[in-house]
Design a protein around this motif. Structure first.
Motif, mmCIF file in Angstrom:
data_model
loop_
_atom_site.group_PDB
_atom_site.id
_atom_site.type_symbol
_atom_site.label_atom_id
_atom_site.label_comp_id
_atom_site.label_asym_id
_atom_site.label_seq_id
_atom_site.Cartn_x
_atom_site.Cartn_y
_atom_site.Cartn_z
ATOM 1 N N ASN A 77 -3.221 -16.212 11.428
ATOM 2 C CA ASN A 77 -3.232 -15.163 10.403
ATOM 3 C C ASN A 77 -2.892 -13.808 10.994
ATOM 4 O O ASN A 77 -2.921 -13.607 12.205
ATOM 5 C CB ASN A 77 -4.584 -15.099 9.698
ATOM 6 N N ALA A 78 -2.586 -12.871 10.102
ATOM 7 C CA ALA A 78 -2.251 -11.495 10.461
ATOM 8 C C ALA A 78 -3.181 -10.558 9.715
ATOM 9 O O ALA A 78 -3.743 -10.914 8.676
ATOM 10 C CB ALA A 78 -0.796 -11.205 10.090
ATOM 11 N N LEU A 79 -3.323 -9.344 10.243
ATOM 12 C CA LEU A 79 -4.123 -8.319 9.588
ATOM 13 C C LEU A 79 -3.196 -7.418 8.787
ATOM 14 O O LEU A 79 -2.212 -6.900 9.320
ATOM 15 C CB LEU A 79 -4.878 -7.479 10.619
ATOM 16 N N LYS A 80 -3.499 -7.224 7.525
ATOM 17 C CA LYS A 80 -2.731 -6.332 6.665
ATOM 18 C C LYS A 80 -3.595 -5.117 6.352
ATOM 19 O O LYS A 80 -4.727 -5.260 5.891
ATOM 20 C CB LYS A 80 -2.339 -7.040 5.373
ATOM 21 N N ILE A 81 -3.049 -3.921 6.631
ATOM 22 C CA ILE A 81 -3.736 -2.662 6.334
ATOM 23 C C ILE A 81 -3.028 -2.012 5.161
ATOM 24 O O ILE A 81 -1.797 -1.907 5.150
ATOM 25 C CB ILE A 81 -3.710 -1.709 7.544
ATOM 26 N N SER A 82 -3.792 -1.576 4.166
ATOM 27 C CA SER A 82 -3.231 -0.961 2.966
ATOM 28 C C SER A 82 -4.013 0.295 2.612
ATOM 29 O O SER A 82 -5.132 0.495 3.090
ATOM 30 C CB SER A 82 -3.298 -1.933 1.780
ATOM 31 N N LEU A 83 -3.423 1.116 1.763
ATOM 32 C CA LEU A 83 -4.104 2.286 1.200
ATOM 33 C C LEU A 83 -4.165 2.134 -0.307
ATOM 34 O O LEU A 83 -3.202 1.696 -0.942
ATOM 35 C CB LEU A 83 -3.343 3.568 1.539
ATOM 36 N N LYS A 84 -5.311 2.518 -0.876
ATOM 37 C CA LYS A 84 -5.534 2.371 -2.318
ATOM 38 C C LYS A 84 -6.160 3.666 -2.828
ATOM 39 O O LYS A 84 -7.224 4.073 -2.352
ATOM 40 C CB LYS A 84 -6.470 1.191 -2.562
ATOM 41 N N PRO A 85 -5.520 4.322 -3.804
ATOM 42 C CA PRO A 85 -6.122 5.554 -4.321
ATOM 43 C C PRO A 85 -7.375 5.248 -5.142
ATOM 44 O O PRO A 85 -7.459 4.229 -5.816
ATOM 45 C CB PRO A 85 -5.016 6.142 -5.200
ATOM 46 N N ALA A 86 -8.340 6.149 -5.071
ATOM 47 C CA ALA A 86 -9.570 5.982 -5.845
ATOM 48 C C ALA A 86 -9.385 6.480 -7.284
ATOM 49 O O ALA A 86 -10.209 6.200 -8.148
ATOM 50 C CB ALA A 86 -10.715 6.723 -5.179
ATOM 51 N N ALA A 87 -8.304 7.224 -7.513
ATOM 52 C CA ALA A 87 -8.001 7.737 -8.857
ATOM 53 C C ALA A 87 -6.486 7.812 -9.005
ATOM 54 O O ALA A 87 -5.752 7.837 -8.016
ATOM 55 C CB ALA A 87 -8.619 9.123 -9.047
ATOM 56 N N ALA A 88 -6.020 7.848 -10.242
ATOM 57 C CA ALA A 88 -4.576 7.894 -10.502
ATOM 58 C C ALA A 88 -3.985 9.272 -10.233
ATOM 59 O O ALA A 88 -2.773 9.410 -10.066
ATOM 60 C CB ALA A 88 -4.294 7.485 -11.943
ATOM 61 N N ALA A 89 -4.849 10.299 -10.170
ATOM 62 C CA ALA A 89 -4.348 11.659 -9.960
ATOM 63 C C ALA A 89 -5.339 12.459 -9.124
ATOM 64 O O ALA A 89 -6.528 12.143 -9.063
ATOM 65 C CB ALA A 89 -4.123 12.359 -11.299
ATOM 66 N N PHE A 90 -4.828 13.497 -8.478
ATOM 67 C CA PHE A 90 -5.663 14.432 -7.725
ATOM 68 C C PHE A 90 -6.559 15.207 -8.684
ATOM 69 O O PHE A 90 -6.186 15.442 -9.843
ATOM 70 C CB PHE A 90 -4.774 15.467 -7.008
ATOM 71 N N ASN A 91 -7.725 15.624 -8.210
ATOM 72 C CA ASN A 91 -8.545 16.592 -8.942
ATOM 73 C C ASN A 91 -7.983 17.961 -8.601
ATOM 74 O O ASN A 91 -7.876 18.320 -7.435
ATOM 75 C CB ASN A 91 -10.013 16.521 -8.496
#
Length: 182
Positions: A83-97
């Protein structure tokens, strides 16, 4: 002379030793069937070291802005064989405050990144997803013990609809997963 009387009872070895000679002695299991199988179950795991902040300085809303190069390191990678390690980024909201008085929502999808060189794997140029799904940053090679870069640069796309000066903030969560190696 020592006298030992081995007595086997229900699979347990019990010894009767003469009180006159109570020193230790090596014993032999005459049945040869007494043993313990020991198992250590190791779960998939990784130590991930990521920046806690990344900042853009926007001097002109008609131009993009970039962070300085960021360091990302995954170490002590222990995965299922192959197996391989996959690193991802996920926003906590659809837009900036945005700051007080702002009437424009700066989209999370305005944040993208390059695909720098990675030790132990390959980077993926990508962007945060407004639908809040995770976007790949890098994937290790199969069975890699580490995955790291010192050159990840985030870029904020220009947005001339920004109408207020001040801080716009967004949290992005780092995600790690074990995947079948590419």
């Amino acid at each position: 002379m020592r006298y030992l009387n081995p007595i086997l009872t229900a699979g347990l070895l019990t010894l009767a030793m003469s009180a006159a000679n109570a020193s230790s002695a090596a014993l032999v299991d005459v049945t040869g069937s007494q043993h313990t199988d020991i198992t250590a179950t190791v779960s998939e795991q990784v130590v991930l070291d990521v920046p806690t902040t990344a900042a853009f300085t926007v001097d002109n809303v008609n131009s993009s802005a970039a962070t300085s190069a960021l360091n990302v390191t995954a170490s002590y990678i222990v995965l299922t064989d192959g197996n391989a390690l996959k690193i991802s980024l996920k926003p906590a909201a659809a837009a900036f405050n945005g700051p007080v008085g702002s009437t424009h929502n700066l989209s999370a999808a305005n944040v993208s990144w390059n695909a720098p060189a990675w030790t132990g794997g390959t980077g993926a140029a990508n962007a945060l997803q407004a639908d809040l799904s995770a976007a790949e940053v890098a994937t290790s090679t199969a069975n890699a013990p580490t995955l790291s870069t010192t050159g990840l640069v985030l870029t904020l796309a220009s947005d001339n609809a920004i109408d207020r000066a001040g801080d716009y903030s967004l949290r992005a969560n780092w995600m790690v997963e074990s995947v079948v190696a590419p």
